[in-house]
Design a protein around this motif. Structure first.
Motif, PDB file in Angstrom:
ATOM      1  N   LEU A   1       0.812  -1.206   0.000  1.00  0.00           N
ATOM      2  CA  LEU A   1       0.000   0.000   0.000  1.00  0.00           C
ATOM      3  C   LEU A   1       0.852   1.264   0.000  1.00  0.00           C
ATOM      4  CD1 LEU A   1      -2.727  -0.973   2.627  1.00  0.00           C
ATOM      5  CD2 LEU A   1      -2.971  -0.957   0.130  1.00  0.00           C
ATOM      6  N   PHE A   2       2.128   1.137   0.337  1.00  0.00           N
ATOM      7  CA  PHE A   2       3.010   2.295   0.469  1.00  0.00           C
ATOM      8  C   PHE A   2       4.134   2.182  -0.547  1.00  0.00           C
ATOM      9  CE2 PHE A   2       1.243   1.077   4.573  1.00  0.00           C
ATOM     10  CZ  PHE A   2       0.513   2.210   4.876  1.00  0.00           C
ATOM     11  N   PRO A   3       3.916   2.678  -1.746  1.00  0.00           N
ATOM     12  CA  PRO A   3       4.929   2.510  -2.801  1.00  0.00           C
ATOM     13  C   PRO A   3       6.207   3.285  -2.557  1.00  0.00           C
ATOM     14  CG  PRO A   3       3.175   3.997  -3.514  1.00  0.00           C
ATOM     15  CD  PRO A   3       2.731   3.429  -2.201  1.00  0.00           C
ATOM     16  N   ASN A   4       6.182   4.274  -1.675  1.00  0.00           N
ATOM     17  CA  ASN A   4       7.369   5.110  -1.467  1.00  0.00           C
ATOM     18  C   ASN A   4       8.313   4.568  -0.404  1.00  0.00           C
ATOM     19  OD1 ASN A   4       6.525   6.970  -3.382  1.00  0.00           O
ATOM     20  ND2 ASN A   4       5.365   8.162  -1.899  1.00  0.00           N
ATOM     21  N   ILE A   5       7.986   3.424   0.210  1.00  0.00           N
ATOM     22  CA  ILE A   5       8.908   2.847   1.183  1.00  0.00           C
ATOM     23  C   ILE A   5      10.169   2.400   0.460  1.00  0.00           C
ATOM     24  CG2 ILE A   5       9.300   0.910   2.759  1.00  0.00           C
ATOM     25  CD1 ILE A   5       6.516   1.031   3.625  1.00  0.00           C
TER      26      ILE A   5
ATOM     27  N   PHE B   1      -1.807   9.308   5.745  1.00  0.00           N
ATOM     28  CA  PHE B   1      -0.945  10.332   5.161  1.00  0.00           C
ATOM     29  C   PHE B   1       0.273   9.716   4.477  1.00  0.00           C
ATOM     30  CE2 PHE B   1       2.573  13.416   5.595  1.00  0.00           C
ATOM     31  CZ  PHE B   1       2.036  14.470   4.863  1.00  0.00           C
ATOM     32  N   CYS B   2       0.713   8.554   4.972  1.00  0.00           N
ATOM     33  CA  CYS B   2       1.901   7.910   4.421  1.00  0.00           C
ATOM     34  C   CYS B   2       1.688   7.364   3.018  1.00  0.00           C
ATOM     35  CB  CYS B   2       2.355   6.774   5.340  1.00  0.00           C
ATOM     36  SG  CYS B   2       3.066   7.326   6.912  1.00  0.00           S
ATOM     37  N   LEU B   3       0.445   7.302   2.544  1.00  0.00           N
ATOM     38  CA  LEU B   3       0.184   6.802   1.193  1.00  0.00           C
ATOM     39  C   LEU B   3       0.870   7.649   0.135  1.00  0.00           C
ATOM     40  CD1 LEU B   3      -3.611   5.900   1.536  1.00  0.00           C
ATOM     41  CD2 LEU B   3      -1.701   4.304   1.343  1.00  0.00           C
ATOM     42  N   SER B   4       1.064   8.931   0.417  1.00  0.00           N
ATOM     43  CA  SER B   4       1.720   9.824  -0.545  1.00  0.00           C
ATOM     44  C   SER B   4       2.967  10.475   0.038  1.00  0.00           C
ATOM     45  CB  SER B   4       0.737  10.916  -0.986  1.00  0.00           C
ATOM     46  OG  SER B   4       0.275  11.665   0.136  1.00  0.00           O
ATOM     47  N   ALA B   5       3.556   9.871   1.064  1.00  0.00           N
ATOM     48  CA  ALA B   5       4.710  10.470   1.738  1.00  0.00           C
ATOM     49  C   ALA B   5       6.000  10.167   0.989  1.00  0.00           C
ATOM     50  CB  ALA B   5       4.800   9.962   3.173  1.00  0.00           C
TER      51      ALA B   5
ATOM     52  N   THR C   1      11.842  10.090   2.942  1.00  0.00           N
ATOM     53  CA  THR C   1      12.415  10.655   4.165  1.00  0.00           C
ATOM     54  C   THR C   1      11.527  10.396   5.366  1.00  0.00           C
ATOM     55  OG1 THR C   1      13.484  12.398   2.876  1.00  0.00           O
ATOM     56  CG2 THR C   1      13.272  12.765   5.239  1.00  0.00           C
ATOM     57  N   LEU C   2      10.210  10.529   5.192  1.00  0.00           N
ATOM     58  CA  LEU C   2       9.294  10.271   6.299  1.00  0.00           C
ATOM     59  C   LEU C   2       9.340   8.808   6.709  1.00  0.00           C
ATOM     60  CD1 LEU C   2       7.108  10.975   8.296  1.00  0.00           C
ATOM     61  CD2 LEU C   2       5.418  10.814   6.456  1.00  0.00           C
ATOM     62  N   PHE C   3       9.400   7.896   5.732  1.00  0.00           N
ATOM     63  CA  PHE C   3       9.458   6.476   6.072  1.00  0.00           C
ATOM     64  C   PHE C   3      10.745   6.145   6.821  1.00  0.00           C
ATOM     65  CE2 PHE C   3       6.247   6.230   2.718  1.00  0.00           C
ATOM     66  CZ  PHE C   3       5.337   5.366   3.306  1.00  0.00           C
ATOM     67  N   LYS C   4      11.837   6.779   6.459  1.00  0.00           N
ATOM     68  CA  LYS C   4      13.087   6.543   7.193  1.00  0.00           C
ATOM     69  C   LYS C   4      12.978   7.045   8.624  1.00  0.00           C
ATOM     70  CE  LYS C   4      16.126   6.668   3.144  1.00  0.00           C
ATOM     71  NZ  LYS C   4      17.204   7.387   2.445  1.00  0.00           N
TER      72      LYS C   4
ATOM     73  N   GLU D   1       4.133  17.317   5.960  1.00  0.00           N
ATOM     74  CA  GLU D   1       5.095  16.225   6.061  1.00  0.00           C
ATOM     75  C   GLU D   1       6.341  16.635   6.832  1.00  0.00           C
ATOM     76  OE1 GLU D   1       8.003  14.227   2.952  1.00  0.00           O
ATOM     77  OE2 GLU D   1       5.945  13.524   2.645  1.00  0.00           O
ATOM     78  N   VAL D   2       6.761  17.885   6.684  1.00  0.00           N
ATOM     79  CA  VAL D   2       7.954  18.352   7.394  1.00  0.00           C
ATOM     80  C   VAL D   2       7.740  18.277   8.900  1.00  0.00           C
ATOM     81  CG1 VAL D   2       9.504  20.304   7.742  1.00  0.00           C
ATOM     82  CG2 VAL D   2       8.609  19.831   5.462  1.00  0.00           C
ATOM     83  N   LEU D   3       6.571  18.687   9.360  1.00  0.00           N
ATOM     84  CA  LEU D   3       6.275  18.602  10.795  1.00  0.00           C
ATOM     85  C   LEU D   3       6.220  17.166  11.271  1.00  0.00           C
ATOM     86  CD1 LEU D   3       3.570  21.347  11.485  1.00  0.00           C
ATOM     87  CD2 LEU D   3       5.947  21.317  12.225  1.00  0.00           C
ATOM     88  N   VAL D   4       5.677  16.265  10.443  1.00  0.00           N
ATOM     89  CA  VAL D   4       5.607  14.855  10.841  1.00  0.00           C
ATOM     90  C   VAL D   4       7.010  14.264  10.942  1.00  0.00           C
ATOM     91  CG1 VAL D   4       4.725  12.586  10.225  1.00  0.00           C
ATOM     92  CG2 VAL D   4       3.315  14.599   9.835  1.00  0.00           C
TER      93      VAL D   4
END
Length: 576
Positions: free
Chosen positions: A174-178, A215-219, A222-225, A274-277
Motif C-alpha cells: 500500500l506504500f509505494p514510497n517505502i 498520510f503515508c500513502l503519498s509520503a 524521508t518520512l518512512f526513514k 510532512e515536514v512537521l511529521v
C-alpha cells in the motif's frame, strides 16, 4: 636457643601493618605500604591491592573459629579457653533474636553513591539504566518472528503489560514510497508495537496510526526513514542490535530534512505537513533514545515553522478545526510535549495557551486528558514563574485570585469521553487531573510532602496507579507518577495495608514497580524519569537530619519546595 624476654629486646618491634597490601598479608611479611605499589610487589612484579575484605562474625562462629582477637589474646591458656567459651556461649542462636532480612525486589536501587554528594544537582542516566529496570521473566523471552514480522513482546511478571502483536502485518504494497531495503519490517513494528503504546485507550486506535498511516500513502522516503528509525530505536530496548540500525536511519532522515529546509526554505516547508511529521518522529526518537537536550531542538524548530505558517495563513491557522488532521495532530504533539515537560523545570513555555481551547472537554486519545486540562497546566506553569517577582500587595492579591480561580477550575473539571466503557482512558484522565491539583498547590502555594493536602493527593494518585498496575495498563501515566513520586514524604512512606494479603504498601516501592511496568508499556523515556525521581529522593533523605533549606513562611521571594528539589534536576524532561 631460648627466646629473649620482652625486657631484653633492643630496637622497635617489627609488626605487620593494618594497611598492608593483600600479597604481603597473604605471605605474612611486613608491607612498607608505599603508594601506589609497595616495594615488595614492585620488585616481584605482583599486583598490589589494598582492597578491604569484610569478615562476618557469624561465619567464623559457624566454622568454630575465633573472630578476630576474641578469646585469643590472653595471659594464660586457661583464661583464653574460658574467654572463647564465653564468647561462643554469648552468641548462641538460641539466646539471641535475629532480624528478618527485607525482601529485595527486582526494582530495588542503591540510594546513594559518591556522585550523589559530589554532584547533588546532576542527573546521570547510565547507558544501562533502562536494562536495570526492565526485568523480564526467566521462563519467557522476547521472540522475533523473523525478518519480515515485528517483535512479539510477551511479559509474565506481575505488573507487566503484555503486548502481543496478534494482528496481521500491514501490507507494505500500500506504500509505494517505502525504500526497498531489508528494514521494511520496522514500519510494521511501528504500527503494531509503537502506536499501541501511545494511547491509554483500550478500544480506539492511536492517532499515530489513524492519522499518520493514511498520510503515508503519498509520503516521501524521508518520512518512512524517520518512522523506521523510531521503530528501530524502540526495538533496541529489547534487542541492542537495532540501535545501530536506528542511528543510521535517523541520520538519513536528518539529511533529507536538512536538504528540504535548505533548498525550499522554511516558509515553503512550513506549509507542508510532512515536514512537521518528520520532525515529530525525529523528536520522539530522541526522547526514546536518551531524552536529553536534543529532543528540544526539534521542538524549537517545529515552533518556528508553526509560527511562520500561522503568520502566512492568518487567523485560520490558529483554529485546529480548520486545519488538516496531520498538521493539527503535529501541533498538538509538540505543544503537549512542551507544556508537560516544563511543568517540572518551570522554564518559559514555548507553546502558549493559544494552542489550546479552554472549553474543549473531550479527552484526546494521545494526551490522555482534555485540552482544557492542558490549558490549565500551562497557566499554572506561567503563573508560578511570576511568584517570586511579586513586589506589591496588589500584585500578590492578583496572584492569589488567579491561583484560586485555577484551583476551582480543576476541582470542577469535567472530561468527556465518547465511549463510557473505556475505563483505561477515563482513569488516565482522572490521574492527570489529580496530579494537576497536586502540582498547583506545590508550584503556587509552596506545599511540601509533609502538607496534609499533599499527603492525601499522593495517596489518591498512587492508589489509582496501583489499581492500573494490577490491571496491567500504565500507558500515558508518566506525568502523574512523576508528580506523586517527587512529593512523597520520606517519613510517611507507608501508604496503606492490603486487607486481603495483610501486607503493607510502601510508596517508593510502588513507584519503582510502576516505572518498571511503564518502561515496557510506553514510548516515553522511563530511565530518565526514574533517575530524576531517585535524585529528588536522595536530596530529601539527606535533608532529613539537618532540615530542609526551603523557607516555609509566606515569603514570595524565597524558593518553594518544588523549585528547590524538583526544578533544578528536571531540565529537558519529556513527561507527555
Amino acid at each position: 636457643m631460648p627466646r629473649k624476654k620482652a625486657a631484653d629486646r633492643v630496637g622497635p618491634v617489627k609488626t605487620r601493618t593494618r594497611s598492608g597490601c593483600k600479597e604481603c598479608r597473604a605471605s605474612r611479611v611486613r608491607c612498607d605500604t608505599q603508594k601506589p605499589v609497595c616495594t615488595r610487589c614492585r620488585d616481584k612484579g605482583l599486583v598490589c591491592s589494598t582492597e578491604l575484605v569484610l569478615k562476618w562474625e557469624s561465619e567464623f562462629l559457624s566454622r568454630g573459629l575465633a573472630f578476630g582477637r576474641a578469646g585469643v589474646w590472653s595471659k594464660s591458656r586457661s583464661a583464653g579457653t574460658e574467654s572463647r567459651g564465653t564468647a561462643s556461649a554469648s552468641l548462641s542462636v538460641e539466646e539471641n533474636e535475629w532480624c528478618e532480612y527485607p525482601a529485595v525486589e527486582s526494582w530495588g536501587f542503591l540510594n546513594s553513591g559518591v556522585s550523589t554528594f559530589e554532584n547533588p544537582r546532576q542527573v546521570n542516566v547510565a547507558c544501562d539504566e533502562l536494562n536495570g529496570i526492565l526485568v523480564r521473566a526467566k521462563d519467557r523471552e522476547l521472540v522475533s518472528g523473523g525478518v519480515g514480522s515485528p517483535l512479539s513482546v510477551v511479559v509474565a511478571d506481575d505488573g507487566w503489560i503484555a503486548r502481543d502483536a496478534s494482528s496481521p502485518p500491514a501490507s507494505l504494497s500500500l506504500f509505494p514510497n517505502i525504500p526497498e531495503s531489508s528494514q521494511t519490517h520496522l514500519f510494521d513494528y511501528y504500527l503494531q508495537q509503537v502506536c499501541p503504546r501511545t494511547t491509554a485507550s483500550s478500544k480506539l486506535a492511536s492517532p499515530f496510526a489513524s492519522v499518520i498511516l493514511p498520510f503515508c500513502l503519498s509520503a516521501s522516503p524521508t518520512l518512512f526513514k524517520a518512522i523506521q528509525a523510531l521503530g528501530a530505536c524502540h526495538w533496541s530496548r529489547f534487542d541492542p542490535a537495532y540501535s545501530v540500525v536506528g542511528l543510521r536511519l535517523k541520520s538519513e532522515a536528518l539529511r533529507g530534512l536538512r536538504h528540504r529546509l535548505a533548498t525550499e526554505g522554511s516558509l515553503i516547508c512550513s506549509g507542508d505537513p510532512e515536514v512537521l511529521v518528520i520532525m515529530m518522529m525525529l523528536c520522539l526518537y530522541e526522547i526514546v533514545d536518551n531524552c536529553d537536550q536534543r529532543w528540544t531542538i526539534h521542538l524549537k524548530g517545529a515552533k518556528e515553522l508553526i509560527r511562520a505558517r500561522r503568520q502566512e495563513q492568518g487567523a485560520l491557522a490558529r483554529s485546529r478545526k480548520s486545519q488538516d488532521p496531520v498538521s493539527g495532530f503535529a501541533e498538538l504533539f509538540f505543544a503537549f510535549q512542551d507544556v508537560m515537560g516544563r511543568t517540572a523545570c518551570g522554564e518559559e513555555v514555548l507553546f502558549g495557551t493559544d494552542y489550546w481551547e479552554e472549553s474543549e472537554q473531550k479527552i484526546d486519545l494521545w494526551m490522555g486528558c482534555s485540552p482544557e486540562l492542558v490549558s490549565i497546566l500551562s497557566s499554572i506553569t506561567e503563573l508560578s514563574r511570576t511568584r517570586r517577582q511579586l513586589t506589591s500587595d496588589s500584585a500578590r492579591a492578583a496572584f492569589a485570585l488567579r491561583a484560586a480561580s485555577l484551583g476551582r477550575r480543576l476541582e470542577t473539571l469535567v472530561q468527556e469521553i465518547d465511549d463510557d466503557e473505556d475505563e483505561m482512558l477515563k482513569s488516565a484522565a482522572e490521574l492527570k487531573r489529580l496530579a494537576a491539583v497536586l502540582y498547583l498547590h506545590c508550584a503556587l502555594y509552596g506545599s511540601s510532602p509533609s502538607t496534609p493536602l499533599v499527603i492525601g493527593y499522593v495517596k489518591r494518585i498512587l492508589r489509582l496507579v496501583s489499581e492500573l498496575l494490577d490491571s496491567r495498563s500504565l500507558v500515558s501515566m508518566t506525568w502523574p507518577v512523576f508528580v506523586a513520586a517527587v512529593e512523597l514524604d520520606p517519613v510517611r512512606d507507608e501508604l496503606w495495608s492490603d486487607p486481603m494479603t495483610k501486607t503493607v504498601v510502601y510508596g517508593r516501592s510502588l513507584v519503582l514497580r510502576a516505572l518498571a511496568a511503564m518502561a515496557e508499556s510506553s514510548v516515553s523515556n522511563v530511565a530518565r524519569t526514574r533517575a530524576v525521581i531517585v535524585k529528588v529522593w536522595q536530596a530529601r533523605d539527606s535533608d532529613m537530619l539537618k532540615g530542609s533549606p526551603v523557607e516555609v513562611a509566606n515569603d514570595h521571594t524565597s524558593y518553594n519546595d518544588w523549585e528547590w528539589y524538583v526544578a533544578p534536576v528536571s531540565t529537558a524532561m519529556s513527561l507527555a
